[in-house]
Design a protein around this motif. Structure first.
Motif, PDB file in Angstrom:
ATOM      1  N   SER A   8       0.860  -1.187   0.000  1.00 47.69           N
ATOM      2  CA  SER A   8       0.000   0.000   0.000  1.00 47.69           C
ATOM      3  C   SER A   8       0.893   1.233   0.000  1.00 47.69           C
ATOM      4  CB  SER A   8      -0.924  -0.024   1.231  1.00 47.69           C
ATOM      5  OG  SER A   8      -1.766   1.110   1.269  1.00 47.69           O
ATOM      6  N   GLU A   9       1.307   1.652  -1.177  1.00 48.27           N
ATOM      7  CA  GLU A   9       2.413   2.599  -1.290  1.00 48.27           C
ATOM      8  C   GLU A   9       2.157   3.946  -0.620  1.00 48.27           C
ATOM      9  OE1 GLU A   9      -0.145   4.563  -3.732  1.00 48.27           O
ATOM     10  OE2 GLU A   9       0.259   2.435  -4.010  1.00 48.27           O
ATOM     11  N   HIS A  10       0.932   4.491  -0.707  1.00 43.72           N
ATOM     12  CA  HIS A  10       0.689   5.823  -0.136  1.00 43.72           C
ATOM     13  C   HIS A  10      -0.215   5.789   1.091  1.00 43.72           C
ATOM     14  CE1 HIS A  10      -3.129   5.535  -2.377  1.00 43.72           C
ATOM     15  NE2 HIS A  10      -3.590   6.396  -1.489  1.00 43.72           N
ATOM     16  N   ALA A  11      -0.821   4.667   1.384  1.00 48.77           N
ATOM     17  CA  ALA A  11      -1.833   4.597   2.442  1.00 48.77           C
ATOM     18  C   ALA A  11      -1.337   3.683   3.553  1.00 48.77           C
ATOM     19  CB  ALA A  11      -3.168   4.107   1.887  1.00 48.77           C
ATOM     20  N   VAL A  45       2.990  -5.209   5.973  1.00 49.22           N
ATOM     21  CA  VAL A  45       2.405  -4.141   5.174  1.00 49.22           C
ATOM     22  C   VAL A  45       3.543  -3.260   4.676  1.00 49.22           C
ATOM     23  CG1 VAL A  45       0.803  -2.195   5.115  1.00 49.22           C
ATOM     24  CG2 VAL A  45       0.302  -4.175   6.578  1.00 49.22           C
ATOM     25  N   PHE A  46       3.714  -3.184   3.365  1.00 49.42           N
ATOM     26  CA  PHE A  46       4.772  -2.375   2.764  1.00 49.42           C
ATOM     27  C   PHE A  46       4.194  -1.034   2.329  1.00 49.42           C
ATOM     28  CE2 PHE A  46       6.125  -6.729   2.399  1.00 49.42           C
ATOM     29  CZ  PHE A  46       7.497  -6.699   2.590  1.00 49.42           C
ATOM     30  N   THR A  47       4.721   0.045   2.901  1.00 48.52           N
ATOM     31  CA  THR A  47       4.244   1.385   2.570  1.00 48.52           C
ATOM     32  C   THR A  47       5.438   2.326   2.464  1.00 48.52           C
ATOM     33  OG1 THR A  47       2.547   3.038   3.160  1.00 48.52           O
ATOM     34  CG2 THR A  47       3.910   2.177   4.954  1.00 48.52           C
ATOM     35  N   ARG A  48       5.299   3.410   1.739  1.00 46.64           N
ATOM     36  CA  ARG A  48       6.431   4.290   1.479  1.00 46.64           C
ATOM     37  C   ARG A  48       6.838   5.069   2.721  1.00 46.64           C
ATOM     38  NH1 ARG A  48       8.380   9.175  -0.506  1.00 46.64           N
ATOM     39  NH2 ARG A  48       6.519  10.234   0.275  1.00 46.64           N
ATOM     40  N   ARG A  49       8.141   5.182   2.944  1.00 44.99           N
ATOM     41  CA  ARG A  49       8.652   6.002   4.048  1.00 44.99           C
ATOM     42  C   ARG A  49       8.421   7.474   3.696  1.00 44.99           C
ATOM     43  NH1 ARG A  49      12.887   4.948   7.614  1.00 44.99           N
ATOM     44  NH2 ARG A  49      13.683   3.284   6.278  1.00 44.99           N
ATOM     45  N   ASP A  50       7.577   8.158   4.493  1.00 48.91           N
ATOM     46  CA  ASP A  50       7.280   9.564   4.215  1.00 48.91           C
ATOM     47  C   ASP A  50       7.758  10.506   5.317  1.00 48.91           C
ATOM     48  OD1 ASP A  50       5.460   9.023   6.202  1.00 48.91           O
ATOM     49  OD2 ASP A  50       3.670   9.447   5.003  1.00 48.91           O
ATOM     50  N   LYS A  51       8.556   9.967   6.253  1.00 49.13           N
ATOM     51  CA  LYS A  51       9.210  10.780   7.277  1.00 49.13           C
ATOM     52  C   LYS A  51      10.611  10.219   7.478  1.00 49.13           C
ATOM     53  CE  LYS A  51       5.019  12.067   9.856  1.00 49.13           C
ATOM     54  NZ  LYS A  51       4.069  11.298   9.045  1.00 49.13           N
ATOM     55  N   ALA A  52      11.578  11.093   7.683  1.00 53.51           N
ATOM     56  CA  ALA A  52      12.977  10.668   7.692  1.00 53.51           C
ATOM     57  C   ALA A  52      13.303   9.728   8.842  1.00 53.51           C
ATOM     58  CB  ALA A  52      13.887  11.895   7.739  1.00 53.51           C
ATOM     59  N   LEU A  53      12.672   9.904   9.991  1.00 52.98           N
ATOM     60  CA  LEU A  53      13.073   9.159  11.179  1.00 52.98           C
ATOM     61  C   LEU A  53      12.255   7.892  11.416  1.00 52.98           C
ATOM     62  CD1 LEU A  53      13.707  12.136  13.656  1.00 52.98           C
ATOM     63  CD2 LEU A  53      15.350  10.920  12.201  1.00 52.98           C
ATOM     64  N   LEU A  54      11.429   7.516  10.477  1.00 57.18           N
ATOM     65  CA  LEU A  54      10.640   6.305  10.666  1.00 57.18           C
ATOM     66  C   LEU A  54      11.540   5.071  10.626  1.00 57.18           C
ATOM     67  CD1 LEU A  54       7.549   6.977   8.354  1.00 57.18           C
ATOM     68  CD2 LEU A  54       7.557   6.907  10.849  1.00 57.18           C
TER      69      LEU A  54
END
Length: 423
Positions: A8-11, A45-54
């Motif tokens: 779920s790349e963006h969600a 669940v594979f999702t895009r990293r959208d914050k640097a420190l995740l």
């Protein structure tokens, strides 16, 4: 025990629902993952990293982990601009899966960009691919025209995914029809599985108690609109219906709009609020429209239960989870006669279906419920029973389990249970 990759790349299931790109797909992925974990599956669940420190891996629920994929800049990017990063997403997916000590039995991609990334893993590793689109590009373009921010490349990607996926999951009969008529999909390779609600989150609360806790007027006829604040959701139509209700029927109603990019409603955080405020002023109902802001899911049952009616009139809606949540809380629903809403709301039995962009028709139905509260309660109770019967996340997971078993066995079953759930 099988292992499932939900892509779920963006969600992300970890995101706060209600802001611009956080809605039904986030809820779908989160609850399906939880239920599969409860049923004994291992789920990533594979999702895009959208914050640097995740962190790369986050424990989300029993047997469920969220994997943050480094694809593109580690900042929030509108989903319409994410396609260039899907090659990197897919490359990460292939390497992660290749080195996993357990091994994955099924890839379940959510949205076309996740499907594009998952295709790399399917081709490289031979793992069956289940595809849920959540929204179809050709349908979106029909309704949004030049305001659709996705590139035309989406159409060819979706055509490919429809053709090569081991099974495509339609969320409602309209979704299935669109896949067949617009994409030439083989109906025999489509399984219909709806979305659902969580009974631990959504159940009726006594109306006066809910209103007291929310600070609503005890006896005012109150309408609820809840969800993402974007133009296609048709919130302006609901506001215009309030104007029609006042002018044509001599009746007043309070409209509570829940959603936005921040808990405190503001034009700065959620520009759509400014446009909607202008519509309310134009219609002479600015004094009756309350923008609540985004609220946590643990409080939403209070809003559904406090309302005399829940209204949602989008231009189009692939499924629409909020009507089901409202029904689970015993609220009658007036919904647009589009997409999944026409399969969840039964006209005249659990609420009413009205055309989108038709404020006078909506106002007439609002007047009916305002003048006959006993009838409104009957509709709400019928909706609650329907939600319990057809739209629980536990039931959704059971149907999806049959889909996974089918693709692992080389088939894509359209189960009797799936047919009943979509009926």
């Amino acid at each position: 025990m099988r292992k499932i990759a939900l892509i779920s790349e963006h969600a992300s299931p970890l995101a706060s629902v209600g802001s611009t790109d956080c809605g039904g797909q986030n809820i779908y992925v989160a609850h399906l993952a939880r239920q599969l974990g409860t049923r004994g599956y291992l789920v990533d669940v594979f999702t895009r990293r959208d914050k640097a420190l995740l962190p790369e891996v986050v424990a989300f629920a029993p047997n469920v982990h969220v994997i943050h994929v480094p694809a593109g800049p580690p900042v929030q990017v509108p989903k319409e601009q994410l396609l260039p990063y899907m090659d990197a997403f897919g490359e990460f997916l292939v390497e992660f899966i290749r080195h996993d000590p357990v091994g994955y039995d099924v890839l379940h991609a959510n949205f076309f960009m996740s499907g594009l990334a998952a295709l790399q893993a399917r081709r490289a590793l031979g793992i069956p691919l289940v595809m849920t689109f959540h929204a179809l590009g050709k349908v979106r373009r029909l309704h949004q025209g030049s305001t659709d921010g996705f590139p035309d490349a989406r159409f060819d990607i979706e055509d490919t995914l429809v053709r090569v996926s081991d099974c495509v999951v339609a969320e409602c009969p309209q979704d299935l029809d669109d896949l067949v008529s617009l994409y030439g999909a083989d109906p025999g390779r489509i399984s219909t599985v709806p979305c659902g609600f969580d009974g631990a989150e959504f159940a009726p609360v006594a109306r006066h108690a809910a209103r007291r806790e929310l600070g609503w007027q005890r006896d005012a006829f109150s309408v609820l609109q809840l969800g993402r604040l974007v133009p296609r959701k048709g919130i302006d139509n609901v506001i215009r219906a309030l104007g029609c209700l006042r002018r044509d029927h001599g009746m007043r109603a309070a409209l509570y709009v829940v959603g936005g990019n921040a808990e405190q409603p503001s034009v700065q955080a959620t520009p759509e609020i400014g446009r909607l405020q202008g519509v309310a002023k134009e219609e002479g109902v600015a004094d009756s429209v309350v923008f609540v802001g985004r609220r946590g899911r643990d409080t939403l049952r209070l809003f559904y239960s406090a309302a005399d009616v829940f209204v949602t009139t989008p231009w189009y809606e692939p499924f629409g989870i909020t009507p089901v949540e409202a029904m689970a809380c015993g609220a009658p629903v007036i919904g647009a006669d589009v997409g999944g809403i026409r399969s969840t709301v039964v006209d005249g039995q659990t609420g009413y279906l009205v055309p989108p962009k038709a404020p006078a028709a909506l106002a007439a139905r609002l007047a009916t419920l305002a003048t006959d509260p006993a009838h409104a309660r009957q509709l709400g109770e019928a909706g609650r029973r329907r939600a319990q019967r057809h739209f629980t996340w536990a039931g959704v997971a059971q149907l999806m389990e049959a889909v996974y078993a089918g693709v692992c066995a080389g088939a894509c079953p359209i189960t009797a249970g799936a047919r009943r759930a979509a009926a």
